[in-house]
Design a protein around this motif. Structure first.
Motif, PDB file in Angstrom:
ATOM      1  N   LYS A 177      -4.016   1.454  12.803  1.00 46.18           N
ATOM      2  CA  LYS A 177      -4.074   1.982  11.430  1.00 46.18           C
ATOM      3  C   LYS A 177      -5.096   2.646  11.145  1.00 46.18           C
ATOM      4  CE  LYS A 177      -1.474  -2.291  10.048  1.00 46.18           C
ATOM      5  NZ  LYS A 177      -1.524  -3.441   9.203  1.00 46.18           N
ATOM      6  N   ILE A 178      -4.508   3.719  10.404  1.00 48.13           N
ATOM      7  CA  ILE A 178      -5.224   4.619   9.553  1.00 48.13           C
ATOM      8  C   ILE A 178      -4.843   4.868   8.219  1.00 48.13           C
ATOM      9  CG2 ILE A 178      -6.132   6.186  11.625  1.00 48.13           C
ATOM     10  CD1 ILE A 178      -3.734   8.040  10.768  1.00 48.13           C
ATOM     11  N   ILE A 179      -5.628   5.479   7.245  1.00 46.99           N
ATOM     12  CA  ILE A 179      -5.273   5.930   6.003  1.00 46.99           C
ATOM     13  C   ILE A 179      -4.902   7.385   5.915  1.00 46.99           C
ATOM     14  CG2 ILE A 179      -5.924   5.707   3.241  1.00 46.99           C
ATOM     15  CD1 ILE A 179      -7.793   3.403   3.910  1.00 46.99           C
ATOM     16  N   CYS A 180      -3.910   7.648   5.220  1.00 44.06           N
ATOM     17  CA  CYS A 180      -3.623   9.017   5.031  1.00 44.06           C
ATOM     18  C   CYS A 180      -3.433   9.395   3.608  1.00 44.06           C
ATOM     19  CB  CYS A 180      -2.021   9.448   5.702  1.00 44.06           C
ATOM     20  SG  CYS A 180      -2.477   9.218   7.482  1.00 44.06           S
ATOM     21  N   ASN A 181      -4.190  10.487   3.265  1.00 44.64           N
ATOM     22  CA  ASN A 181      -3.901  10.802   1.814  1.00 44.64           C
ATOM     23  C   ASN A 181      -2.920  12.313   1.777  1.00 44.64           C
ATOM     24  OD1 ASN A 181      -6.543   9.266   1.743  1.00 44.64           O
ATOM     25  ND2 ASN A 181      -5.985  10.065  -0.586  1.00 44.64           N
ATOM     26  N   ASP A 182      -1.953  12.323   0.628  1.00 48.06           N
ATOM     27  CA  ASP A 182      -1.125  13.555   0.694  1.00 48.06           C
ATOM     28  C   ASP A 182      -1.754  14.712  -0.254  1.00 48.06           C
ATOM     29  OD1 ASP A 182      -0.396  12.875  -1.754  1.00 48.06           O
ATOM     30  OD2 ASP A 182       1.587  12.558  -0.990  1.00 48.06           O
ATOM     31  N   PRO A 183      -1.230  15.789  -0.075  1.00 49.42           N
ATOM     32  CA  PRO A 183      -1.900  16.758  -1.376  1.00 49.42           C
ATOM     33  C   PRO A 183      -1.899  16.269  -2.760  1.00 49.42           C
ATOM     34  CG  PRO A 183      -0.660  17.872   0.523  1.00 49.42           C
ATOM     35  CD  PRO A 183      -0.185  16.369   0.534  1.00 49.42           C
ATOM     36  N   GLU A 184      -1.054  15.546  -3.070  1.00 45.59           N
ATOM     37  CA  GLU A 184      -0.812  15.149  -4.449  1.00 45.59           C
ATOM     38  C   GLU A 184      -1.844  13.706  -4.869  1.00 45.59           C
ATOM     39  OE1 GLU A 184       1.507  16.107  -6.682  1.00 45.59           O
ATOM     40  OE2 GLU A 184       1.648  17.598  -5.144  1.00 45.59           O
ATOM     41  N   GLY A 185      -2.652  13.298  -3.867  1.00 49.46           N
ATOM     42  CA  GLY A 185      -3.689  12.405  -4.048  1.00 49.46           C
ATOM     43  C   GLY A 185      -3.063  10.945  -3.592  1.00 49.46           C
ATOM     44  N   ASN A 186      -1.838  10.937  -3.214  1.00 45.38           N
ATOM     45  CA  ASN A 186      -1.238   9.558  -2.902  1.00 45.38           C
ATOM     46  C   ASN A 186      -1.925   9.299  -1.390  1.00 45.38           C
ATOM     47  OD1 ASN A 186       0.860   9.330  -5.081  1.00 45.38           O
ATOM     48  ND2 ASN A 186       1.792  11.266  -3.821  1.00 45.38           N
ATOM     49  N   ALA A 187      -1.871   7.707  -1.417  1.00 45.95           N
ATOM     50  CA  ALA A 187      -2.574   7.161  -0.237  1.00 45.95           C
ATOM     51  C   ALA A 187      -1.624   6.224   0.404  1.00 45.95           C
ATOM     52  CB  ALA A 187      -4.007   6.700  -0.416  1.00 45.95           C
ATOM     53  N   SER A 188      -1.792   5.935   1.618  1.00 45.02           N
ATOM     54  CA  SER A 188      -1.103   5.037   2.408  1.00 45.02           C
ATOM     55  C   SER A 188      -1.654   4.490   3.836  1.00 45.02           C
ATOM     56  CB  SER A 188       0.497   5.477   2.525  1.00 45.02           C
ATOM     57  OG  SER A 188       1.166   4.330   3.230  1.00 45.02           O
ATOM     58  N   ILE A 189      -1.630   3.227   3.782  1.00 46.05           N
ATOM     59  CA  ILE A 189      -1.874   2.933   5.345  1.00 46.05           C
ATOM     60  C   ILE A 189      -0.777   3.194   6.234  1.00 46.05           C
ATOM     61  CG2 ILE A 189      -2.223   0.609   6.973  1.00 46.05           C
ATOM     62  CD1 ILE A 189      -3.530  -0.550   4.425  1.00 46.05           C
ATOM     63  N   CYS A 190      -1.442   3.908   7.446  1.00 46.08           N
ATOM     64  CA  CYS A 190      -0.250   4.289   8.112  1.00 46.08           C
ATOM     65  C   CYS A 190      -0.494   3.774   9.721  1.00 46.08           C
ATOM     66  CB  CYS A 190      -0.325   5.659   8.469  1.00 46.08           C
ATOM     67  SG  CYS A 190       0.064   6.569   6.956  1.00 46.08           S
ATOM     68  N   VAL A 191       0.489   3.496  10.345  1.00 44.45           N
ATOM     69  CA  VAL A 191       0.541   3.187  11.821  1.00 44.45           C
ATOM     70  C   VAL A 191       0.723   4.029  12.906  1.00 44.45           C
ATOM     71  CG1 VAL A 191       1.258   1.489  13.578  1.00 44.45           C
ATOM     72  CG2 VAL A 191       0.982   0.603  11.114  1.00 44.45           C
ATOM     73  N   ILE A 192      -0.163   4.503  13.983  1.00 42.83           N
ATOM     74  CA  ILE A 192       0.176   5.346  14.714  1.00 42.83           C
ATOM     75  C   ILE A 192       1.324   5.245  15.501  1.00 42.83           C
ATOM     76  CG2 ILE A 192      -0.884   6.848  16.589  1.00 42.83           C
ATOM     77  CD1 ILE A 192      -3.506   6.288  15.199  1.00 42.83           C
ATOM     78  N   THR A 193       2.280   6.109  15.646  1.00 43.28           N
ATOM     79  CA  THR A 193       3.431   5.738  16.613  1.00 43.28           C
ATOM     80  C   THR A 193       3.442   6.535  17.529  1.00 43.28           C
ATOM     81  OG1 THR A 193       4.638   7.525  15.244  1.00 43.28           O
ATOM     82  CG2 THR A 193       4.873   4.991  14.659  1.00 43.28           C
ATOM     83  N   ASN A 194       3.084   7.653  17.885  1.00 44.91           N
ATOM     84  CA  ASN A 194       2.822   8.700  18.807  1.00 44.91           C
ATOM     85  C   ASN A 194       1.601   9.711  18.890  1.00 44.91           C
ATOM     86  OD1 ASN A 194       3.973   9.773  21.418  1.00 44.91           O
ATOM     87  ND2 ASN A 194       5.097  11.355  20.251  1.00 44.91           N
ATOM     88  N   ILE A 195       1.253   9.931  20.158  1.00 41.48           N
ATOM     89  CA  ILE A 195      -0.013  10.705  20.080  1.00 41.48           C
ATOM     90  C   ILE A 195       0.109  11.903  21.361  1.00 41.48           C
ATOM     91  CG2 ILE A 195      -2.673  10.921  20.830  1.00 41.48           C
ATOM     92  CD1 ILE A 195      -2.888   8.134  19.756  1.00 41.48           C
ATOM     93  N   THR A 196       0.240  12.882  21.037  1.00 43.30           N
ATOM     94  CA  THR A 196       0.299  13.991  21.952  1.00 43.30           C
ATOM     95  C   THR A 196      -1.137  14.907  21.920  1.00 43.30           C
ATOM     96  OG1 THR A 196       1.405  15.824  20.582  1.00 43.30           O
ATOM     97  CG2 THR A 196       2.781  14.392  21.596  1.00 43.30           C
ATOM     98  N   LYS A 197      -1.132  15.890  22.563  1.00 43.63           N
ATOM     99  CA  LYS A 197      -2.567  16.795  22.572  1.00 43.63           C
ATOM    100  C   LYS A 197      -2.557  17.562  21.209  1.00 43.63           C
ATOM    101  CE  LYS A 197      -2.327  20.435  25.463  1.00 43.63           C
ATOM    102  NZ  LYS A 197      -2.677  21.570  24.582  1.00 43.63           N
ATOM    103  N   ASP A 198      -1.624  17.858  20.539  1.00 44.32           N
ATOM    104  CA  ASP A 198      -1.729  18.763  19.242  1.00 44.32           C
ATOM    105  C   ASP A 198      -1.327  18.004  18.123  1.00 44.32           C
ATOM    106  OD1 ASP A 198      -2.229  20.890  21.146  1.00 44.32           O
ATOM    107  OD2 ASP A 198      -0.066  21.077  21.465  1.00 44.32           O
ATOM    108  N   MET A 199      -0.751  16.645  18.219  1.00 43.05           N
ATOM    109  CA  MET A 199      -0.234  16.121  16.974  1.00 43.05           C
ATOM    110  C   MET A 199      -0.218  14.734  17.136  1.00 43.05           C
ATOM    111  SD  MET A 199       3.329  16.914  14.932  1.00 43.05           S
ATOM    112  CE  MET A 199       4.473  16.223  16.032  1.00 43.05           C
ATOM    113  N   VAL A 200      -0.679  14.054  16.163  1.00 44.59           N
ATOM    114  CA  VAL A 200      -0.433  12.516  15.967  1.00 44.59           C
ATOM    115  C   VAL A 200       0.534  12.230  15.023  1.00 44.59           C
ATOM    116  CG1 VAL A 200      -1.580  10.375  15.348  1.00 44.59           C
ATOM    117  CG2 VAL A 200      -3.022  12.218  16.638  1.00 44.59           C
ATOM    118  N   GLU A 201       1.559  11.366  15.322  1.00 45.29           N
ATOM    119  CA  GLU A 201       2.616  10.913  14.350  1.00 45.29           C
ATOM    120  C   GLU A 201       2.111   9.383  13.991  1.00 45.29           C
ATOM    121  OE1 GLU A 201       6.738  12.137  16.027  1.00 45.29           O
ATOM    122  OE2 GLU A 201       5.445  12.544  17.508  1.00 45.29           O
ATOM    123  N   ALA A 202       2.587   9.258  12.880  1.00 43.83           N
ATOM    124  CA  ALA A 202       2.497   7.945  12.190  1.00 43.83           C
ATOM    125  C   ALA A 202       3.435   7.500  11.223  1.00 43.83           C
ATOM    126  CB  ALA A 202       1.002   7.779  11.501  1.00 43.83           C
TER     127      ALA A 202
END
Lengths: 257, 257
Positions: free
Chosen positions: A36-61
């Motif tokens: 789990k990580i916390i993600c913040n968006d450009p509007e200032g919203n925040a959410s706990i996120c679960v990592i679903t996929n990891i590649t060399k160039d991108m992490v999906e959650a």
């Protein structure tokens, strides 16, 4: 929990992390699918996120639990800083971000010893943006402060029209007998106001600059009775504004709790 | 006008300047007989002085015009700082002096990564005293803040008995829903009170230290809603205290004017 700023709104449940944060997630934090990580968006919203996929160039959650926390200052303070010597601007951005500033404008002033040409300017801005981002993550801000392109005073005056309150820290105000105290001024600032505070470089403002600022509606303000260095003035002002709006009349119960 | 701190009271009209300031007067400023300087005595008195004699080891001057200026904070704040990494203590002393602190106590805490042995301690203290003196001259303070010998927590608790108000900046206070706001606490601080504010090192206080501080009458305090670094916390606190006592209810007329 580790915090990352993403570039798209959190309304979509799917989160994509790209760029340097991917390296941080994989190599520094060694996160795996399901962490789990916390993600913040450009509007200032925040959410706990679960990592679903990891590649060399991108992490999906996937966003699983919105956070109602708000650590943004209730007035929006932008610091317009006369270019100081050495790495002082780094310190101002790092500390100013921790202290809740919502933006920084580097300003080439008459008494600025350093000069930024186009090449230096691009390099400096990239560095300052990185400092602001890292400081935002470290102090759990909802938003990363904006780093503006470098301006001259004329451009600053034009930009200042978008602000509700325009101030400049005038060191002579600490020496005279009748002056504008920061307390007087903050009494007339409202929540959500956009405040622009201009601070001189080491040698202070030139007489011409003082006149130009005054004519453009900037109010001179004293930042306490002691003479502050160029890099201490924004730190004092932001701490005082935070104290005034976030601590002074605060009864010790969090509004987002 | 250039300012020097002298070691004897200004009641006597004759002023003797010794030590490194002699070099500064002769080589850096190139002052001559008849030139004017400002001298501050250990009590915080200041006077314009005229240089009457210059030798290799001493500059003699005569006090000609007492100055009624007072730039000292009306509450006396001492920062007890858990030893931080690198040169962060230098920054805390320099900025804290500008912001009006009256003393600094380096404290060896459980989570301090650095350790000061006797030799390192002596060298560090000499360096910190020099930083405090130079910052005092630069920002026109009346007094140089005191740099205490390094202490452990037990010694700090003993020393704290001489203070009227004892606080510690507790990062957990920024996260809980009911907390002590700095505003609440400063409402109960009186002018001339001696305030001791304890700040942890990078890793914060250990649980044992938190309990020891609480049992010894230290109140936990929140310094705004954002998580501040070890070196930003004292700067925020001093700025807020200065704002509260020197600017907030200040009608913009100097008392010493």
């Amino acid at each position: 929990m580790q915090r990352y700023f993403i570039m798209h709104p959190l309304k979509e449940k799917k989160v994509n992390i790209i760029g340097e944060d991917v390296h941080h997630i994989i190599r520094v934090m060694r996160f795996k699918k399901g962490d789990k990580i916390i993600c913040n968006d450009p509007e200032g919203n925040a959410s706990i996120c679960v990592i679903t996929n990891i590649t060399k160039d991108m992490v999906e959650a996937e966003a699983v639990e919105p956070l109602l926390e708000n650590r943004e200052m209730p007035v929006r303070v932008t610091i317009a800083q006369g270019l100081p010597k050495g790495d002082k601007l780094d310190l101002i951005i790092q500390k100013g971000t921790e202290l809740g500033a919502c933006g920084f404008i580097p300003v080439q002033m008459e008494r600025s010893v350093v000069q930024w040409d186009a090449k230096k300017s691009a390099k400096k801005l990239a560095r300052l943006q990185k400092i602001a981002k890292e400081a935002s993550e470290q102090c759990h801000r909802n938003k990363i402060p904006e780093i503006y392109q470098m301006m001259n005073l004329k451009q600053l005056v034009e930009t200042s029209e978008a602000f509700d309150v325009k101030l400049f820290a005038y060191e002579e105000e600490a020496k005279v007998n009748v002056y504008s105290s920061l307390g007087d001024i903050l009494m007339h600032v409202n929540l959500e106001d956009k405040v622009l505070l201009c601070i001189g470089p080491e040698g202070g403002f030139s007489e011409k600059e003082v006149n130009e600022l005054k004519e453009s509606g900037f109010l001179p303000v004293r930042l306490g009775p002691r003479i502050l260095r160029a890099e201490t003035a924004p730190i004092y002002a932001l701490s005082a504004i935070s104290y005034h709006f976030e601590e002074l009349h605060n009864k010790g119960v969090r509004s987002d709790g």
